[in-house]
Design an enzyme around this catalytic site. Structure first.
Site, PDB file in Angstrom:
ATOM      1  CB  THR A  54      -1.079   0.024   1.246  1.00  0.00           C
ATOM      2  OG1 THR A  54      -1.745  -0.863   1.322  1.00  0.00           O
ATOM      3  CG2 THR A  54      -1.741   1.310   1.150  1.00  0.00           C
ATOM      4  CG  LEU A  55       3.165   3.021   3.402  1.00  0.00           C
ATOM      5  CD1 LEU A  55       1.792   2.633   4.027  1.00  0.00           C
ATOM      6  CD2 LEU A  55       4.081   2.968   4.596  1.00  0.00           C
TER       7      LEU A  55
ATOM      8  CB  VAL B 132       7.623   6.387   5.663  1.00  0.00           C
ATOM      9  CG1 VAL B 132       7.808   7.743   5.493  1.00  0.00           C
ATOM     10  CG2 VAL B 132       7.541   5.834   4.387  1.00  0.00           C
ATOM     11  CB  ALA B 133       9.438   1.273   6.985  1.00  0.00           C
ATOM     12  NE  ARG B 134       6.113   0.322  13.073  1.00  0.00           N
ATOM     13  CZ  ARG B 134       5.115   1.313  12.451  1.00  0.00           C
ATOM     14  NH1 ARG B 134       5.405   2.058  11.482  1.00  0.00           N
ATOM     15  NH2 ARG B 134       3.868   0.623  12.716  1.00  0.00           N
TER      16      ARG B 134
ATOM     17  CD  GLU C   1       8.662   6.020  16.307  1.00  0.00           C
ATOM     18  OE1 GLU C   1       7.513   6.122  16.601  1.00  0.00           O
ATOM     19  OE2 GLU C   1       8.984   5.496  15.369  1.00  0.00           O
TER      20      GLU C   1
ATOM     21  CG  HIS D  19       5.450   6.756  13.734  1.00  0.00           C
ATOM     22  ND1 HIS D  19       5.866   5.554  14.316  1.00  0.00           N
ATOM     23  CD2 HIS D  19       4.439   6.388  12.996  1.00  0.00           C
ATOM     24  CE1 HIS D  19       5.268   4.768  13.665  1.00  0.00           C
ATOM     25  NE2 HIS D  19       4.434   5.023  12.873  1.00  0.00           N
ATOM     26  CB  VAL D  20       2.864  12.841  11.693  1.00  0.00           C
ATOM     27  CG1 VAL D  20       2.699  12.867  13.130  1.00  0.00           C
ATOM     28  CG2 VAL D  20       4.135  13.400  11.291  1.00  0.00           C
TER      29      VAL D  20
ATOM     30  CB  ALA E  37      -0.289   7.068   8.165  1.00  0.00           C
TER      31      ALA E  37
HETATM   32  P1  NDP Z   1       1.786  -4.065   2.766  1.00  0.00           P
HETATM   33  O1  NDP Z   1       1.632  -5.385   3.454  1.00  0.00           O
HETATM   34  O2  NDP Z   1       0.607  -3.520   1.936  1.00  0.00           O
HETATM   35  O3  NDP Z   1       3.011  -4.044   1.964  1.00  0.00           O
HETATM   36  C1  NDP Z   1       4.215  -4.495   2.347  1.00  0.00           C
HETATM   37  C2  NDP Z   1       5.379  -4.586   1.181  1.00  0.00           C
HETATM   38  O4  NDP Z   1       6.710  -4.873   1.688  1.00  0.00           O
HETATM   39  C3  NDP Z   1       5.090  -5.783   0.106  1.00  0.00           C
HETATM   40  O5  NDP Z   1       5.223  -5.264  -1.176  1.00  0.00           O
HETATM   41  C4  NDP Z   1       5.958  -6.797   0.602  1.00  0.00           C
HETATM   42  O6  NDP Z   1       6.620  -7.636  -0.479  1.00  0.00           O
HETATM   43  C5  NDP Z   1       7.282  -6.041   0.980  1.00  0.00           C
HETATM   44  N1  NDP Z   1       8.137  -6.813   1.855  1.00  0.00           N
HETATM   45  C6  NDP Z   1       7.878  -7.460   2.788  1.00  0.00           C
HETATM   46  N2  NDP Z   1       9.074  -8.060   3.391  1.00  0.00           N
HETATM   47  C7  NDP Z   1      10.179  -7.622   2.429  1.00  0.00           C
HETATM   48  C8  NDP Z   1      11.394  -7.867   2.516  1.00  0.00           C
HETATM   49  N3  NDP Z   1      12.193  -8.707   3.192  1.00  0.00           N
HETATM   50  N4  NDP Z   1      12.155  -7.389   1.546  1.00  0.00           N
HETATM   51  C9  NDP Z   1      11.493  -6.609   0.504  1.00  0.00           C
HETATM   52  N5  NDP Z   1      10.167  -6.293   0.540  1.00  0.00           N
HETATM   53  C10 NDP Z   1       9.287  -7.025   1.500  1.00  0.00           C
HETATM   54  O7  NDP Z   1       2.279  -3.032   3.910  1.00  0.00           O
HETATM   55  P2  NDP Z   1       1.803  -1.280   4.005  1.00  0.00           P
HETATM   56  O8  NDP Z   1       2.635  -0.671   2.789  1.00  0.00           O
HETATM   57  O9  NDP Z   1       0.535  -1.023   4.583  1.00  0.00           O
HETATM   58  O10 NDP Z   1       2.788  -1.142   5.204  1.00  0.00           O
HETATM   59  C11 NDP Z   1       4.100  -1.281   5.256  1.00  0.00           C
HETATM   60  C12 NDP Z   1       4.775  -0.982   6.635  1.00  0.00           C
HETATM   61  O11 NDP Z   1       4.847   0.596   6.804  1.00  0.00           O
HETATM   62  C13 NDP Z   1       3.858  -1.298   7.744  1.00  0.00           C
HETATM   63  O12 NDP Z   1       3.997  -2.616   8.367  1.00  0.00           O
HETATM   64  C14 NDP Z   1       4.205  -0.199   8.977  1.00  0.00           C
HETATM   65  O13 NDP Z   1       5.495  -0.851   9.691  1.00  0.00           O
HETATM   66  C15 NDP Z   1       4.913   0.823   8.082  1.00  0.00           C
HETATM   67  N6  NDP Z   1       3.901   2.035   8.056  1.00  0.00           N
HETATM   68  C16 NDP Z   1       4.136   3.159   8.644  1.00  0.00           C
HETATM   69  C17 NDP Z   1       3.405   4.365   8.741  1.00  0.00           C
HETATM   70  C18 NDP Z   1       3.879   5.800   9.147  1.00  0.00           C
HETATM   71  O14 NDP Z   1       2.927   6.428   9.635  1.00  0.00           O
HETATM   72  N7  NDP Z   1       5.060   6.031   9.166  1.00  0.00           N
HETATM   73  C19 NDP Z   1       1.819   4.142   8.173  1.00  0.00           C
HETATM   74  C20 NDP Z   1       1.688   2.970   7.698  1.00  0.00           C
HETATM   75  C21 NDP Z   1       2.564   1.846   7.583  1.00  0.00           C
HETATM   76  P3  NDP Z   1       5.354  -8.472  -1.669  1.00  0.00           P
HETATM   77  O15 NDP Z   1       4.700  -7.501  -2.309  1.00  0.00           O
HETATM   78  O16 NDP Z   1       6.285  -9.483  -2.250  1.00  0.00           O
HETATM   79  O17 NDP Z   1       4.587  -9.178  -0.599  1.00  0.00           O
END
Ligand code: NDP
Length: 306
Positions: free
Chosen positions: A143-144, A222-224, A253, A272-273, A275
């Site tokens: 999604t992101l 923007v992940a973790r 954090e 951490h904002v 989203a």
């Molecule tokens: P999704 O599940 O929609 O997407 C995750 C993506 O990461 C997929 O494309 C997946 O691959 C890929 N992935 C997983 N493991 C690996 C890896 N080892 N190497 C490379 N790619 C990998 O999650 P979202 O996009 O909704 O959210 C992702 C993360 O972002 C959340 O888990 C959260 O930690 C963080 N987040 C942060 C926010 C913020 O406010 N900063 C807001 C929302 C989320 P594949 O497509 O092959 O399955």
């Protein structure tokens, strides 16, 4: 159905606001501050507390997409299902990342800092650049990542991506797998991290990957926080191995007051904002309502993690 709303959701929106939005799903109550979670079938929460395991819950819904703080095995052992909130953050995070990239290219953060000192300071002739024609590598294409990729493509950037399954994704010219991460980041002006925190992604970007990046590149996380080796990132920023970084997430954090990141000119720190949006609770309400229907019908849940 009895649904509890944990007080911790107030980190994102007022718990009472969500209660009003989902009042139609059954008996919905906000768990008071001084009370343990009990007497509900489902709990909507931001935080994880060990006491949830003994609360006789059928289902926990995390109001975040990231569920790295939840103990999957313990939940599974007790028959508690866990769902997350992936799928709702693509626009908000996509726009935030668009903002970071625009700020670095057009130097907006520099002028805003100058403004605080009433300083009229144009950039060096070769400092500002345009995003059009630049390359960006998006690590994680869910999604992101797709929210970032579609916007970057619209701006005329060259978009590369990394995901576990190397199948094509709209707006992404080339998709790599994690084993080729260093190759994927080597040519990018921007590297954007949008993966979940898992055993595989903890410290995914360390000294080796940062070394592989261009010295005029920007890292956007923007992940973790723990997806990046924080010490290696500091070294790279201090030594000029990277041009800068936009960081929304951190291992600790809030970011501690003594962190050198606060003072760096080409580091943008946001709390951490990425989203954050006033529509957040509406989107959570839609997910919760859908899963209440599914739970009552004995069907599998949307966004089920455990
Ligand atoms: P999704 O599940 O929609 O997407 C995750 C993506 O990461 C997929 O494309 C997946 O691959 C890929 N992935 C997983 N493991 C690996 C890896 N080892 N190497 C490379 N790619 C990998 O999650 P979202 O996009 O909704 O959210 C992702 C993360 O972002 C959340 O888990 C959260 O930690 C963080 N987040 C942060 C926010 C913020 O406010 N900063 C807001 C929302 C989320 P594949 O497509 O092959 O399955």
């Amino acid at each position: 159905m009895d649904v509890g709303i944990h007080r911790s959701v107030r980190q994102i929106f007022p718990p009472g606001h969500l209660r009003e939005l989902i009042a139609d799903v059954g008996s919905v109550a906000v768990v008071p501050d001084d009370r343990p979670v009990e007497d509900c079938d489902a709990l909507v929460t931001f935080a994880y507390e060990p006491a949830f395991l003994d609360a006789d819950l059928d289902w926990i819904h995390s109001v975040q997409a990231g569920v790295d703080r939840f103990p999957f095995e313990d939940l599974s052992d007790r028959g508690i299902r866990l769902t997350n909130s992936t799928g709702i953050h693509g626009d908000a995070v996509g726009e935030t990342v668009f903002g970071y990239m625009t700020s670095f290219a057009r130097r907006l953060h520099v002028y805003r800092s100058n403004q605080e000192r009433r300083e009229w300071g144009p950039p060096a002739w070769d400092e500002a650049f345009t995003l059009a024609g630049q390359s960006v590598t998006v690590v994680g294409l869910g999604t992101l990542g797709r929210g970032v990729a579609s916007r970057a493509d619209c701006l005329g950037m060259h978009v590369t991506g990394v995901r576990r399954t190397p199948t094509p994704v709209d707006h992404v010219e080339r998709v790599y797998t994690p084993t080729d991460l260093t190759e994927a980041v080597a040519d990018a002006r921007f590297v954007v991290l949008t993966v979940p925190l898992t055993e595989e992604t903890r410290k995914l970007v360390g000294e080796f990957e940062l070394d592989a990046m261009r010295s005029d590149a920007y890292l956007i996380n923007v992940a973790r926080g723990a997806v990046v080796d924080q010490a290696a990132l500091l070294d790279a920023l201090e030594s000029g191995g990277l041009a800068g970084a936009a960081l929304d997430v951190f291992e600790d954090e809030p970011l501690p007051a003594d962190s050198p990141l606060w003072e760096m000119d080409d580091v943008v720190v946001t709390p951490h904002v990425a989203a954050a949006t006033r529509d957040y609770a509406d989107r959570i309400a839609a997910l919760v309502r859908e899963n209440c229907r599914r739970l009552e019908a004995g069907r599998s849940l949307a966004n089920e993690v455990v």
